[in-house]
Motif scaffolding. Structure first.
Motif, PDB file in Angstrom:
ATOM      1  N   PHE A   8       0.825  -1.205   0.000  1.00 20.34           N
ATOM      2  CA  PHE A   8       0.000   0.000   0.000  1.00 20.34           C
ATOM      3  C   PHE A   8       0.865   1.262   0.000  1.00 20.34           C
ATOM      4  O   PHE A   8       0.531   2.261  -0.641  1.00 20.34           O
ATOM      5  N   ARG A   9       1.978   1.211   0.726  1.00 22.83           N
ATOM      6  CA  ARG A   9       2.880   2.365   0.752  1.00 22.83           C
ATOM      7  C   ARG A   9       3.475   2.632  -0.629  1.00 22.83           C
ATOM      8  O   ARG A   9       3.577   3.782  -1.071  1.00 22.83           O
ATOM      9  N   ARG A  10       3.884   1.566  -1.300  1.00 17.85           N
ATOM     10  CA  ARG A  10       4.445   1.731  -2.647  1.00 17.85           C
ATOM     11  C   ARG A  10       3.399   2.273  -3.611  1.00 17.85           C
ATOM     12  O   ARG A  10       3.687   3.129  -4.453  1.00 17.85           O
ATOM     13  N   LEU A  11       2.159   1.747  -3.480  1.00 16.36           N
ATOM     14  CA  LEU A  11       1.085   2.214  -4.352  1.00 16.36           C
ATOM     15  C   LEU A  11       0.794   3.687  -4.109  1.00 16.36           C
ATOM     16  O   LEU A  11       0.558   4.451  -5.051  1.00 16.36           O
ATOM     17  N   LYS A  12       0.829   4.086  -2.840  1.00 14.93           N
ATOM     18  CA  LYS A  12       0.559   5.484  -2.493  1.00 14.93           C
ATOM     19  C   LYS A  12       1.620   6.399  -3.084  1.00 14.93           C
ATOM     20  O   LYS A  12       1.327   7.521  -3.533  1.00 14.93           O
ATOM     21  N   LYS A  13       2.876   5.972  -3.100  1.00 12.33           N
ATOM     22  CA  LYS A  13       3.951   6.777  -3.659  1.00 12.33           C
ATOM     23  C   LYS A  13       3.814   6.919  -5.174  1.00 12.33           C
ATOM     24  O   LYS A  13       4.160   7.943  -5.754  1.00 12.33           O
ATOM     25  N   ARG A  14       3.302   5.867  -5.819  1.00 16.02           N
ATOM     26  CA  ARG A  14       3.201   5.877  -7.276  1.00 16.02           C
ATOM     27  C   ARG A  14       2.005   6.667  -7.773  1.00 16.02           C
ATOM     28  O   ARG A  14       1.966   7.088  -8.926  1.00 16.02           O
ATOM     29  N   LEU A  15       0.989   6.857  -6.906  1.00 16.50           N
ATOM     30  CA  LEU A  15      -0.209   7.567  -7.331  1.00 16.50           C
ATOM     31  C   LEU A  15       0.060   9.059  -7.445  1.00 16.50           C
ATOM     32  O   LEU A  15       0.785   9.644  -6.637  1.00 16.50           O
ATOM     33  N   HIS A  16      -0.553   9.666  -8.443  1.00 15.55           N
ATOM     34  CA  HIS A  16      -0.440  11.104  -8.680  1.00 15.55           C
ATOM     35  C   HIS A  16      -1.812  11.728  -8.477  1.00 15.55           C
ATOM     36  O   HIS A  16      -2.835  11.030  -8.510  1.00 15.55           O
ATOM     37  N   TRP A  17      -1.845  13.050  -8.289  1.00 17.49           N
ATOM     38  CA  TRP A  17      -3.146  13.690  -8.080  1.00 17.49           C
ATOM     39  C   TRP A  17      -4.060  13.499  -9.291  1.00 17.49           C
ATOM     40  O   TRP A  17      -5.283  13.429  -9.151  1.00 17.49           O
ATOM     41  N   ALA A  18      -3.451  13.380 -10.486  1.00 14.78           N
ATOM     42  CA  ALA A  18      -4.272  13.153 -11.685  1.00 14.78           C
ATOM     43  C   ALA A  18      -4.971  11.802 -11.633  1.00 14.78           C
ATOM     44  O   ALA A  18      -6.082  11.653 -12.164  1.00 14.78           O
ATOM     45  N   ASP A  19      -4.338  10.810 -11.001  1.00 12.89           N
ATOM     46  CA  ASP A  19      -4.988   9.507 -10.856  1.00 12.89           C
ATOM     47  C   ASP A  19      -6.262   9.634 -10.032  1.00 12.89           C
ATOM     48  O   ASP A  19      -7.285   9.005 -10.331  1.00 12.89           O
ATOM     49  N   GLY A  20      -6.219  10.442  -8.973  1.00 14.13           N
ATOM     50  CA  GLY A  20      -7.413  10.659  -8.157  1.00 14.13           C
ATOM     51  C   GLY A  20      -8.523  11.333  -8.938  1.00 14.13           C
ATOM     52  O   GLY A  20      -9.699  10.998  -8.793  1.00 14.13           O
ATOM     53  N   VAL A  21      -8.149  12.284  -9.795  1.00 16.54           N
ATOM     54  CA  VAL A  21      -9.154  12.966 -10.620  1.00 16.54           C
ATOM     55  C   VAL A  21      -9.807  11.999 -11.589  1.00 16.54           C
ATOM     56  O   VAL A  21     -11.032  11.998 -11.780  1.00 16.54           O
ATOM     57  N   ILE A  22      -9.003  11.127 -12.209  1.00 20.05           N
ATOM     58  CA  ILE A  22      -9.539  10.149 -13.164  1.00 20.05           C
ATOM     59  C   ILE A  22     -10.466   9.171 -12.459  1.00 20.05           C
ATOM     60  O   ILE A  22     -11.565   8.858 -12.954  1.00 20.05           O
ATOM     61  N   LEU A  23     -10.058   8.685 -11.278  1.00 20.33           N
ATOM     62  CA  LEU A  23     -10.906   7.758 -10.530  1.00 20.33           C
ATOM     63  C   LEU A  23     -12.206   8.415 -10.114  1.00 20.33           C
ATOM     64  O   LEU A  23     -13.285   7.792 -10.162  1.00 20.33           O
ATOM     65  N   ALA A  24     -12.144   9.684  -9.684  1.00 22.77           N
ATOM     66  CA  ALA A  24     -13.358  10.401  -9.298  1.00 22.77           C
ATOM     67  C   ALA A  24     -14.293  10.582 -10.492  1.00 22.77           C
ATOM     68  O   ALA A  24     -15.519  10.442 -10.371  1.00 22.77           O
ATOM     69  N   ALA A  25     -13.714  10.880 -11.673  1.00 22.60           N
ATOM     70  CA  ALA A  25     -14.532  11.045 -12.879  1.00 22.60           C
ATOM     71  C   ALA A  25     -15.196   9.731 -13.271  1.00 22.60           C
ATOM     72  O   ALA A  25     -16.387   9.709 -13.661  1.00 22.60           O
ATOM     73  N   LEU A  26     -14.459   8.632 -13.171  1.00 17.65           N
ATOM     74  CA  LEU A  26     -15.047   7.322 -13.482  1.00 17.65           C
ATOM     75  C   LEU A  26     -16.163   6.970 -12.508  1.00 17.65           C
ATOM     76  O   LEU A  26     -17.205   6.432 -12.905  1.00 17.65           O
ATOM     77  N   ALA A  27     -15.947   7.262 -11.221  1.00 17.57           N
ATOM     78  CA  ALA A  27     -16.994   6.983 -10.225  1.00 17.57           C
ATOM     79  C   ALA A  27     -18.234   7.823 -10.495  1.00 17.57           C
ATOM     80  O   ALA A  27     -19.374   7.336 -10.387  1.00 17.57           O
ATOM     81  N   ALA A  28     -18.040   9.112 -10.863  1.00 17.57           N
ATOM     82  CA  ALA A  28     -19.172   9.983 -11.168  1.00 17.57           C
ATOM     83  C   ALA A  28     -19.930   9.482 -12.396  1.00 17.57           C
ATOM     84  O   ALA A  28     -21.170   9.486 -12.427  1.00 17.57           O
ATOM     85  N   PHE A  29     -19.195   9.018 -13.412  1.00 17.33           N
ATOM     86  CA  PHE A  29     -19.838   8.483 -14.614  1.00 17.33           C
ATOM     87  C   PHE A  29     -20.643   7.227 -14.293  1.00 17.33           C
ATOM     88  O   PHE A  29     -21.766   7.056 -14.780  1.00 17.33           O
ATOM     89  N   ALA A  30     -20.070   6.337 -13.452  1.00 13.76           N
ATOM     90  CA  ALA A  30     -20.777   5.121 -13.066  1.00 13.76           C
ATOM     91  C   ALA A  30     -22.055   5.450 -12.309  1.00 13.76           C
ATOM     92  O   ALA A  30     -23.112   4.826 -12.541  1.00 13.76           O
ATOM     93  N   LEU A  31     -21.998   6.437 -11.407  1.00 16.39           N
ATOM     94  CA  LEU A  31     -23.201   6.841 -10.666  1.00 16.39           C
ATOM     95  C   LEU A  31     -24.243   7.449 -11.597  1.00 16.39           C
ATOM     96  O   LEU A  31     -25.448   7.202 -11.446  1.00 16.39           O
ATOM     97  N   TYR A  32     -23.778   8.226 -12.576  1.00 12.67           N
ATOM     98  CA  TYR A  32     -24.707   8.817 -13.549  1.00 12.67           C
ATOM     99  C   TYR A  32     -25.443   7.731 -14.332  1.00 12.67           C
ATOM    100  O   TYR A  32     -26.673   7.787 -14.489  1.00 12.67           O
ATOM    101  N   VAL A  33     -24.681   6.748 -14.804  1.00  8.40           N
ATOM    102  CA  VAL A  33     -25.302   5.649 -15.544  1.00  8.40           C
ATOM    103  C   VAL A  33     -26.282   4.894 -14.655  1.00  8.40           C
ATOM    104  O   VAL A  33     -27.387   4.530 -15.080  1.00  8.40           O
TER     105      VAL A  33
END
Length: 301
Positions: A8-33
């Motif tokens: 989990f620590r390694r994954l956290k280091k590799r994640l970028h703020w853009a990854d969070g934005v993409i995941l949030a957009a995908l979650a919003a799209f899934a909720l919309y559908v």
């Protein structure tokens, strides 16, 4: 537990703020559908019934047994494995044929490739099925043989490798059709691997008096195959996804089983979402497995 925490620590280091934005957009799209389906289609979800179509408790045997979706997945895995072996054999032959000096052999191999590249896959599947696979099964009397095996009492080994022997002809047809289709792409991968070998090695082999066959067997192919293993692994994953096409010729794979389930129960969304999840789990697991093997190969070098 320590390994999981470290992961989990390694994954956290590799994640970028853009990854969070993409995941949030995908979650919003899934909720919309989801809300669109709930609000406009007035669909009655029945997720609680899906597990029964994966596995069920068989009272006659007193144990759990696979149901239609898992049986379809197992058939898909069988077809993919057998078709891959056959496609690799044919693909190596095609790849070598594309690099020989004989013009006729090269043109025949290229014609086979161009034929597949410029015709829709569905059309290719039907052409192979009606003009080759079905004729081969009939000529070899495979249907009568498989029904004879199905009537035998001790046919467990046959069912383990091929499933219900009464459906063996359709299984073989699917394997042949899929292998012929995929062999062209394997052939191009092999051709690229062969042509990546330095020509100086061929000249050195000829200067030692080696024949073309020995040169190819002992010098060129071992190096070429080592180079093409990663793309061949990716092609195997593509083959699993492409195997859904053979449901059009009534092969009882996961896709055809899902069609039957959706029609018979009316659980259209549940059935197809579950099938998509099964395909994703299988292909993603193989992708991680091949990636690890590739990393080990680089480390060993």
């Amino acid at each position: 537990m320590v390994g999981v925490t470290e992961g989990f620590r390694r994954l956290k280091k590799r994640l970028h703020w853009a990854d969070g934005v993409i995941l949030a957009a995908l979650a919003a799209f899934a909720l919309y559908v989801w809300f669109q389906i709930e609000g406009k289609l007035n669909y009655n979800w029945r997720w609680e019934q899906i597990p029964n179509y994966l596995v069920y408790y068989d009272e006659s045997t007193g144990g759990w047994a696979t149901n239609v979706l898992i049986e379809g997945l197992i058939t898909t895995v069988r077809i993919s494995i057998y078709a891959s072996f056959l496609a690799i054999i044919l693909g190596v032959v095609l790849g070598v044929a594309r690099t020989v000096t004989n013009l006729t052999v090269r043109m025949l191999a290229r014609t086979y490739l161009e034929f597949l590249r410029n015709i829709p896959p569905v059309v290719v599947i039907f052409i192979f099925y009606f003009f080759l696979s079905e004729q081969l099964v009939a000529a070899m009397n495979i249907e009568a043989w498989s029904y004879g095996v199905a009537r035998q009492e001790n046919n467990g080994i046959w069912e383990f490798f091929f499933g219900d022997m009464r459906r063996f002809p359709s299984l073989i047809s699917g394997v042949i059709v899929l292998a012929l289709f995929e062999s062209a792409f394997v052939g191009e991968i092999v051709r690229a691997g062969i042509e990546s070998i330095d020509r100086g090695q061929r000249e050195a082999a000829r200067s030692l008096g080696m024949s073309w066959l020995d040169e190819t067997r002992f010098i060129i192919m071992p190096q070429a195959l080592r180079k093409v293993l990663p793309p061949l692994a990716n092609q195997f994953i593509s083959l699993i996804k492409d195997s859904a096409i053979i449901s059009l010729i009534s092969v009882q794979d996961l896709t055809l089983r899902t069609v039957d389930l959706a029609i018979s129960t009316g659980m259209i969304f549940e059935a197809w979402i579950t099938t998509a999840a099964l395909y994703f789990a299988l292909c993603f697991s193989l992708s991680l497995f091949f990636r690890r093997l590739e990393a080990r190969g680089r480390t060993a070098q």
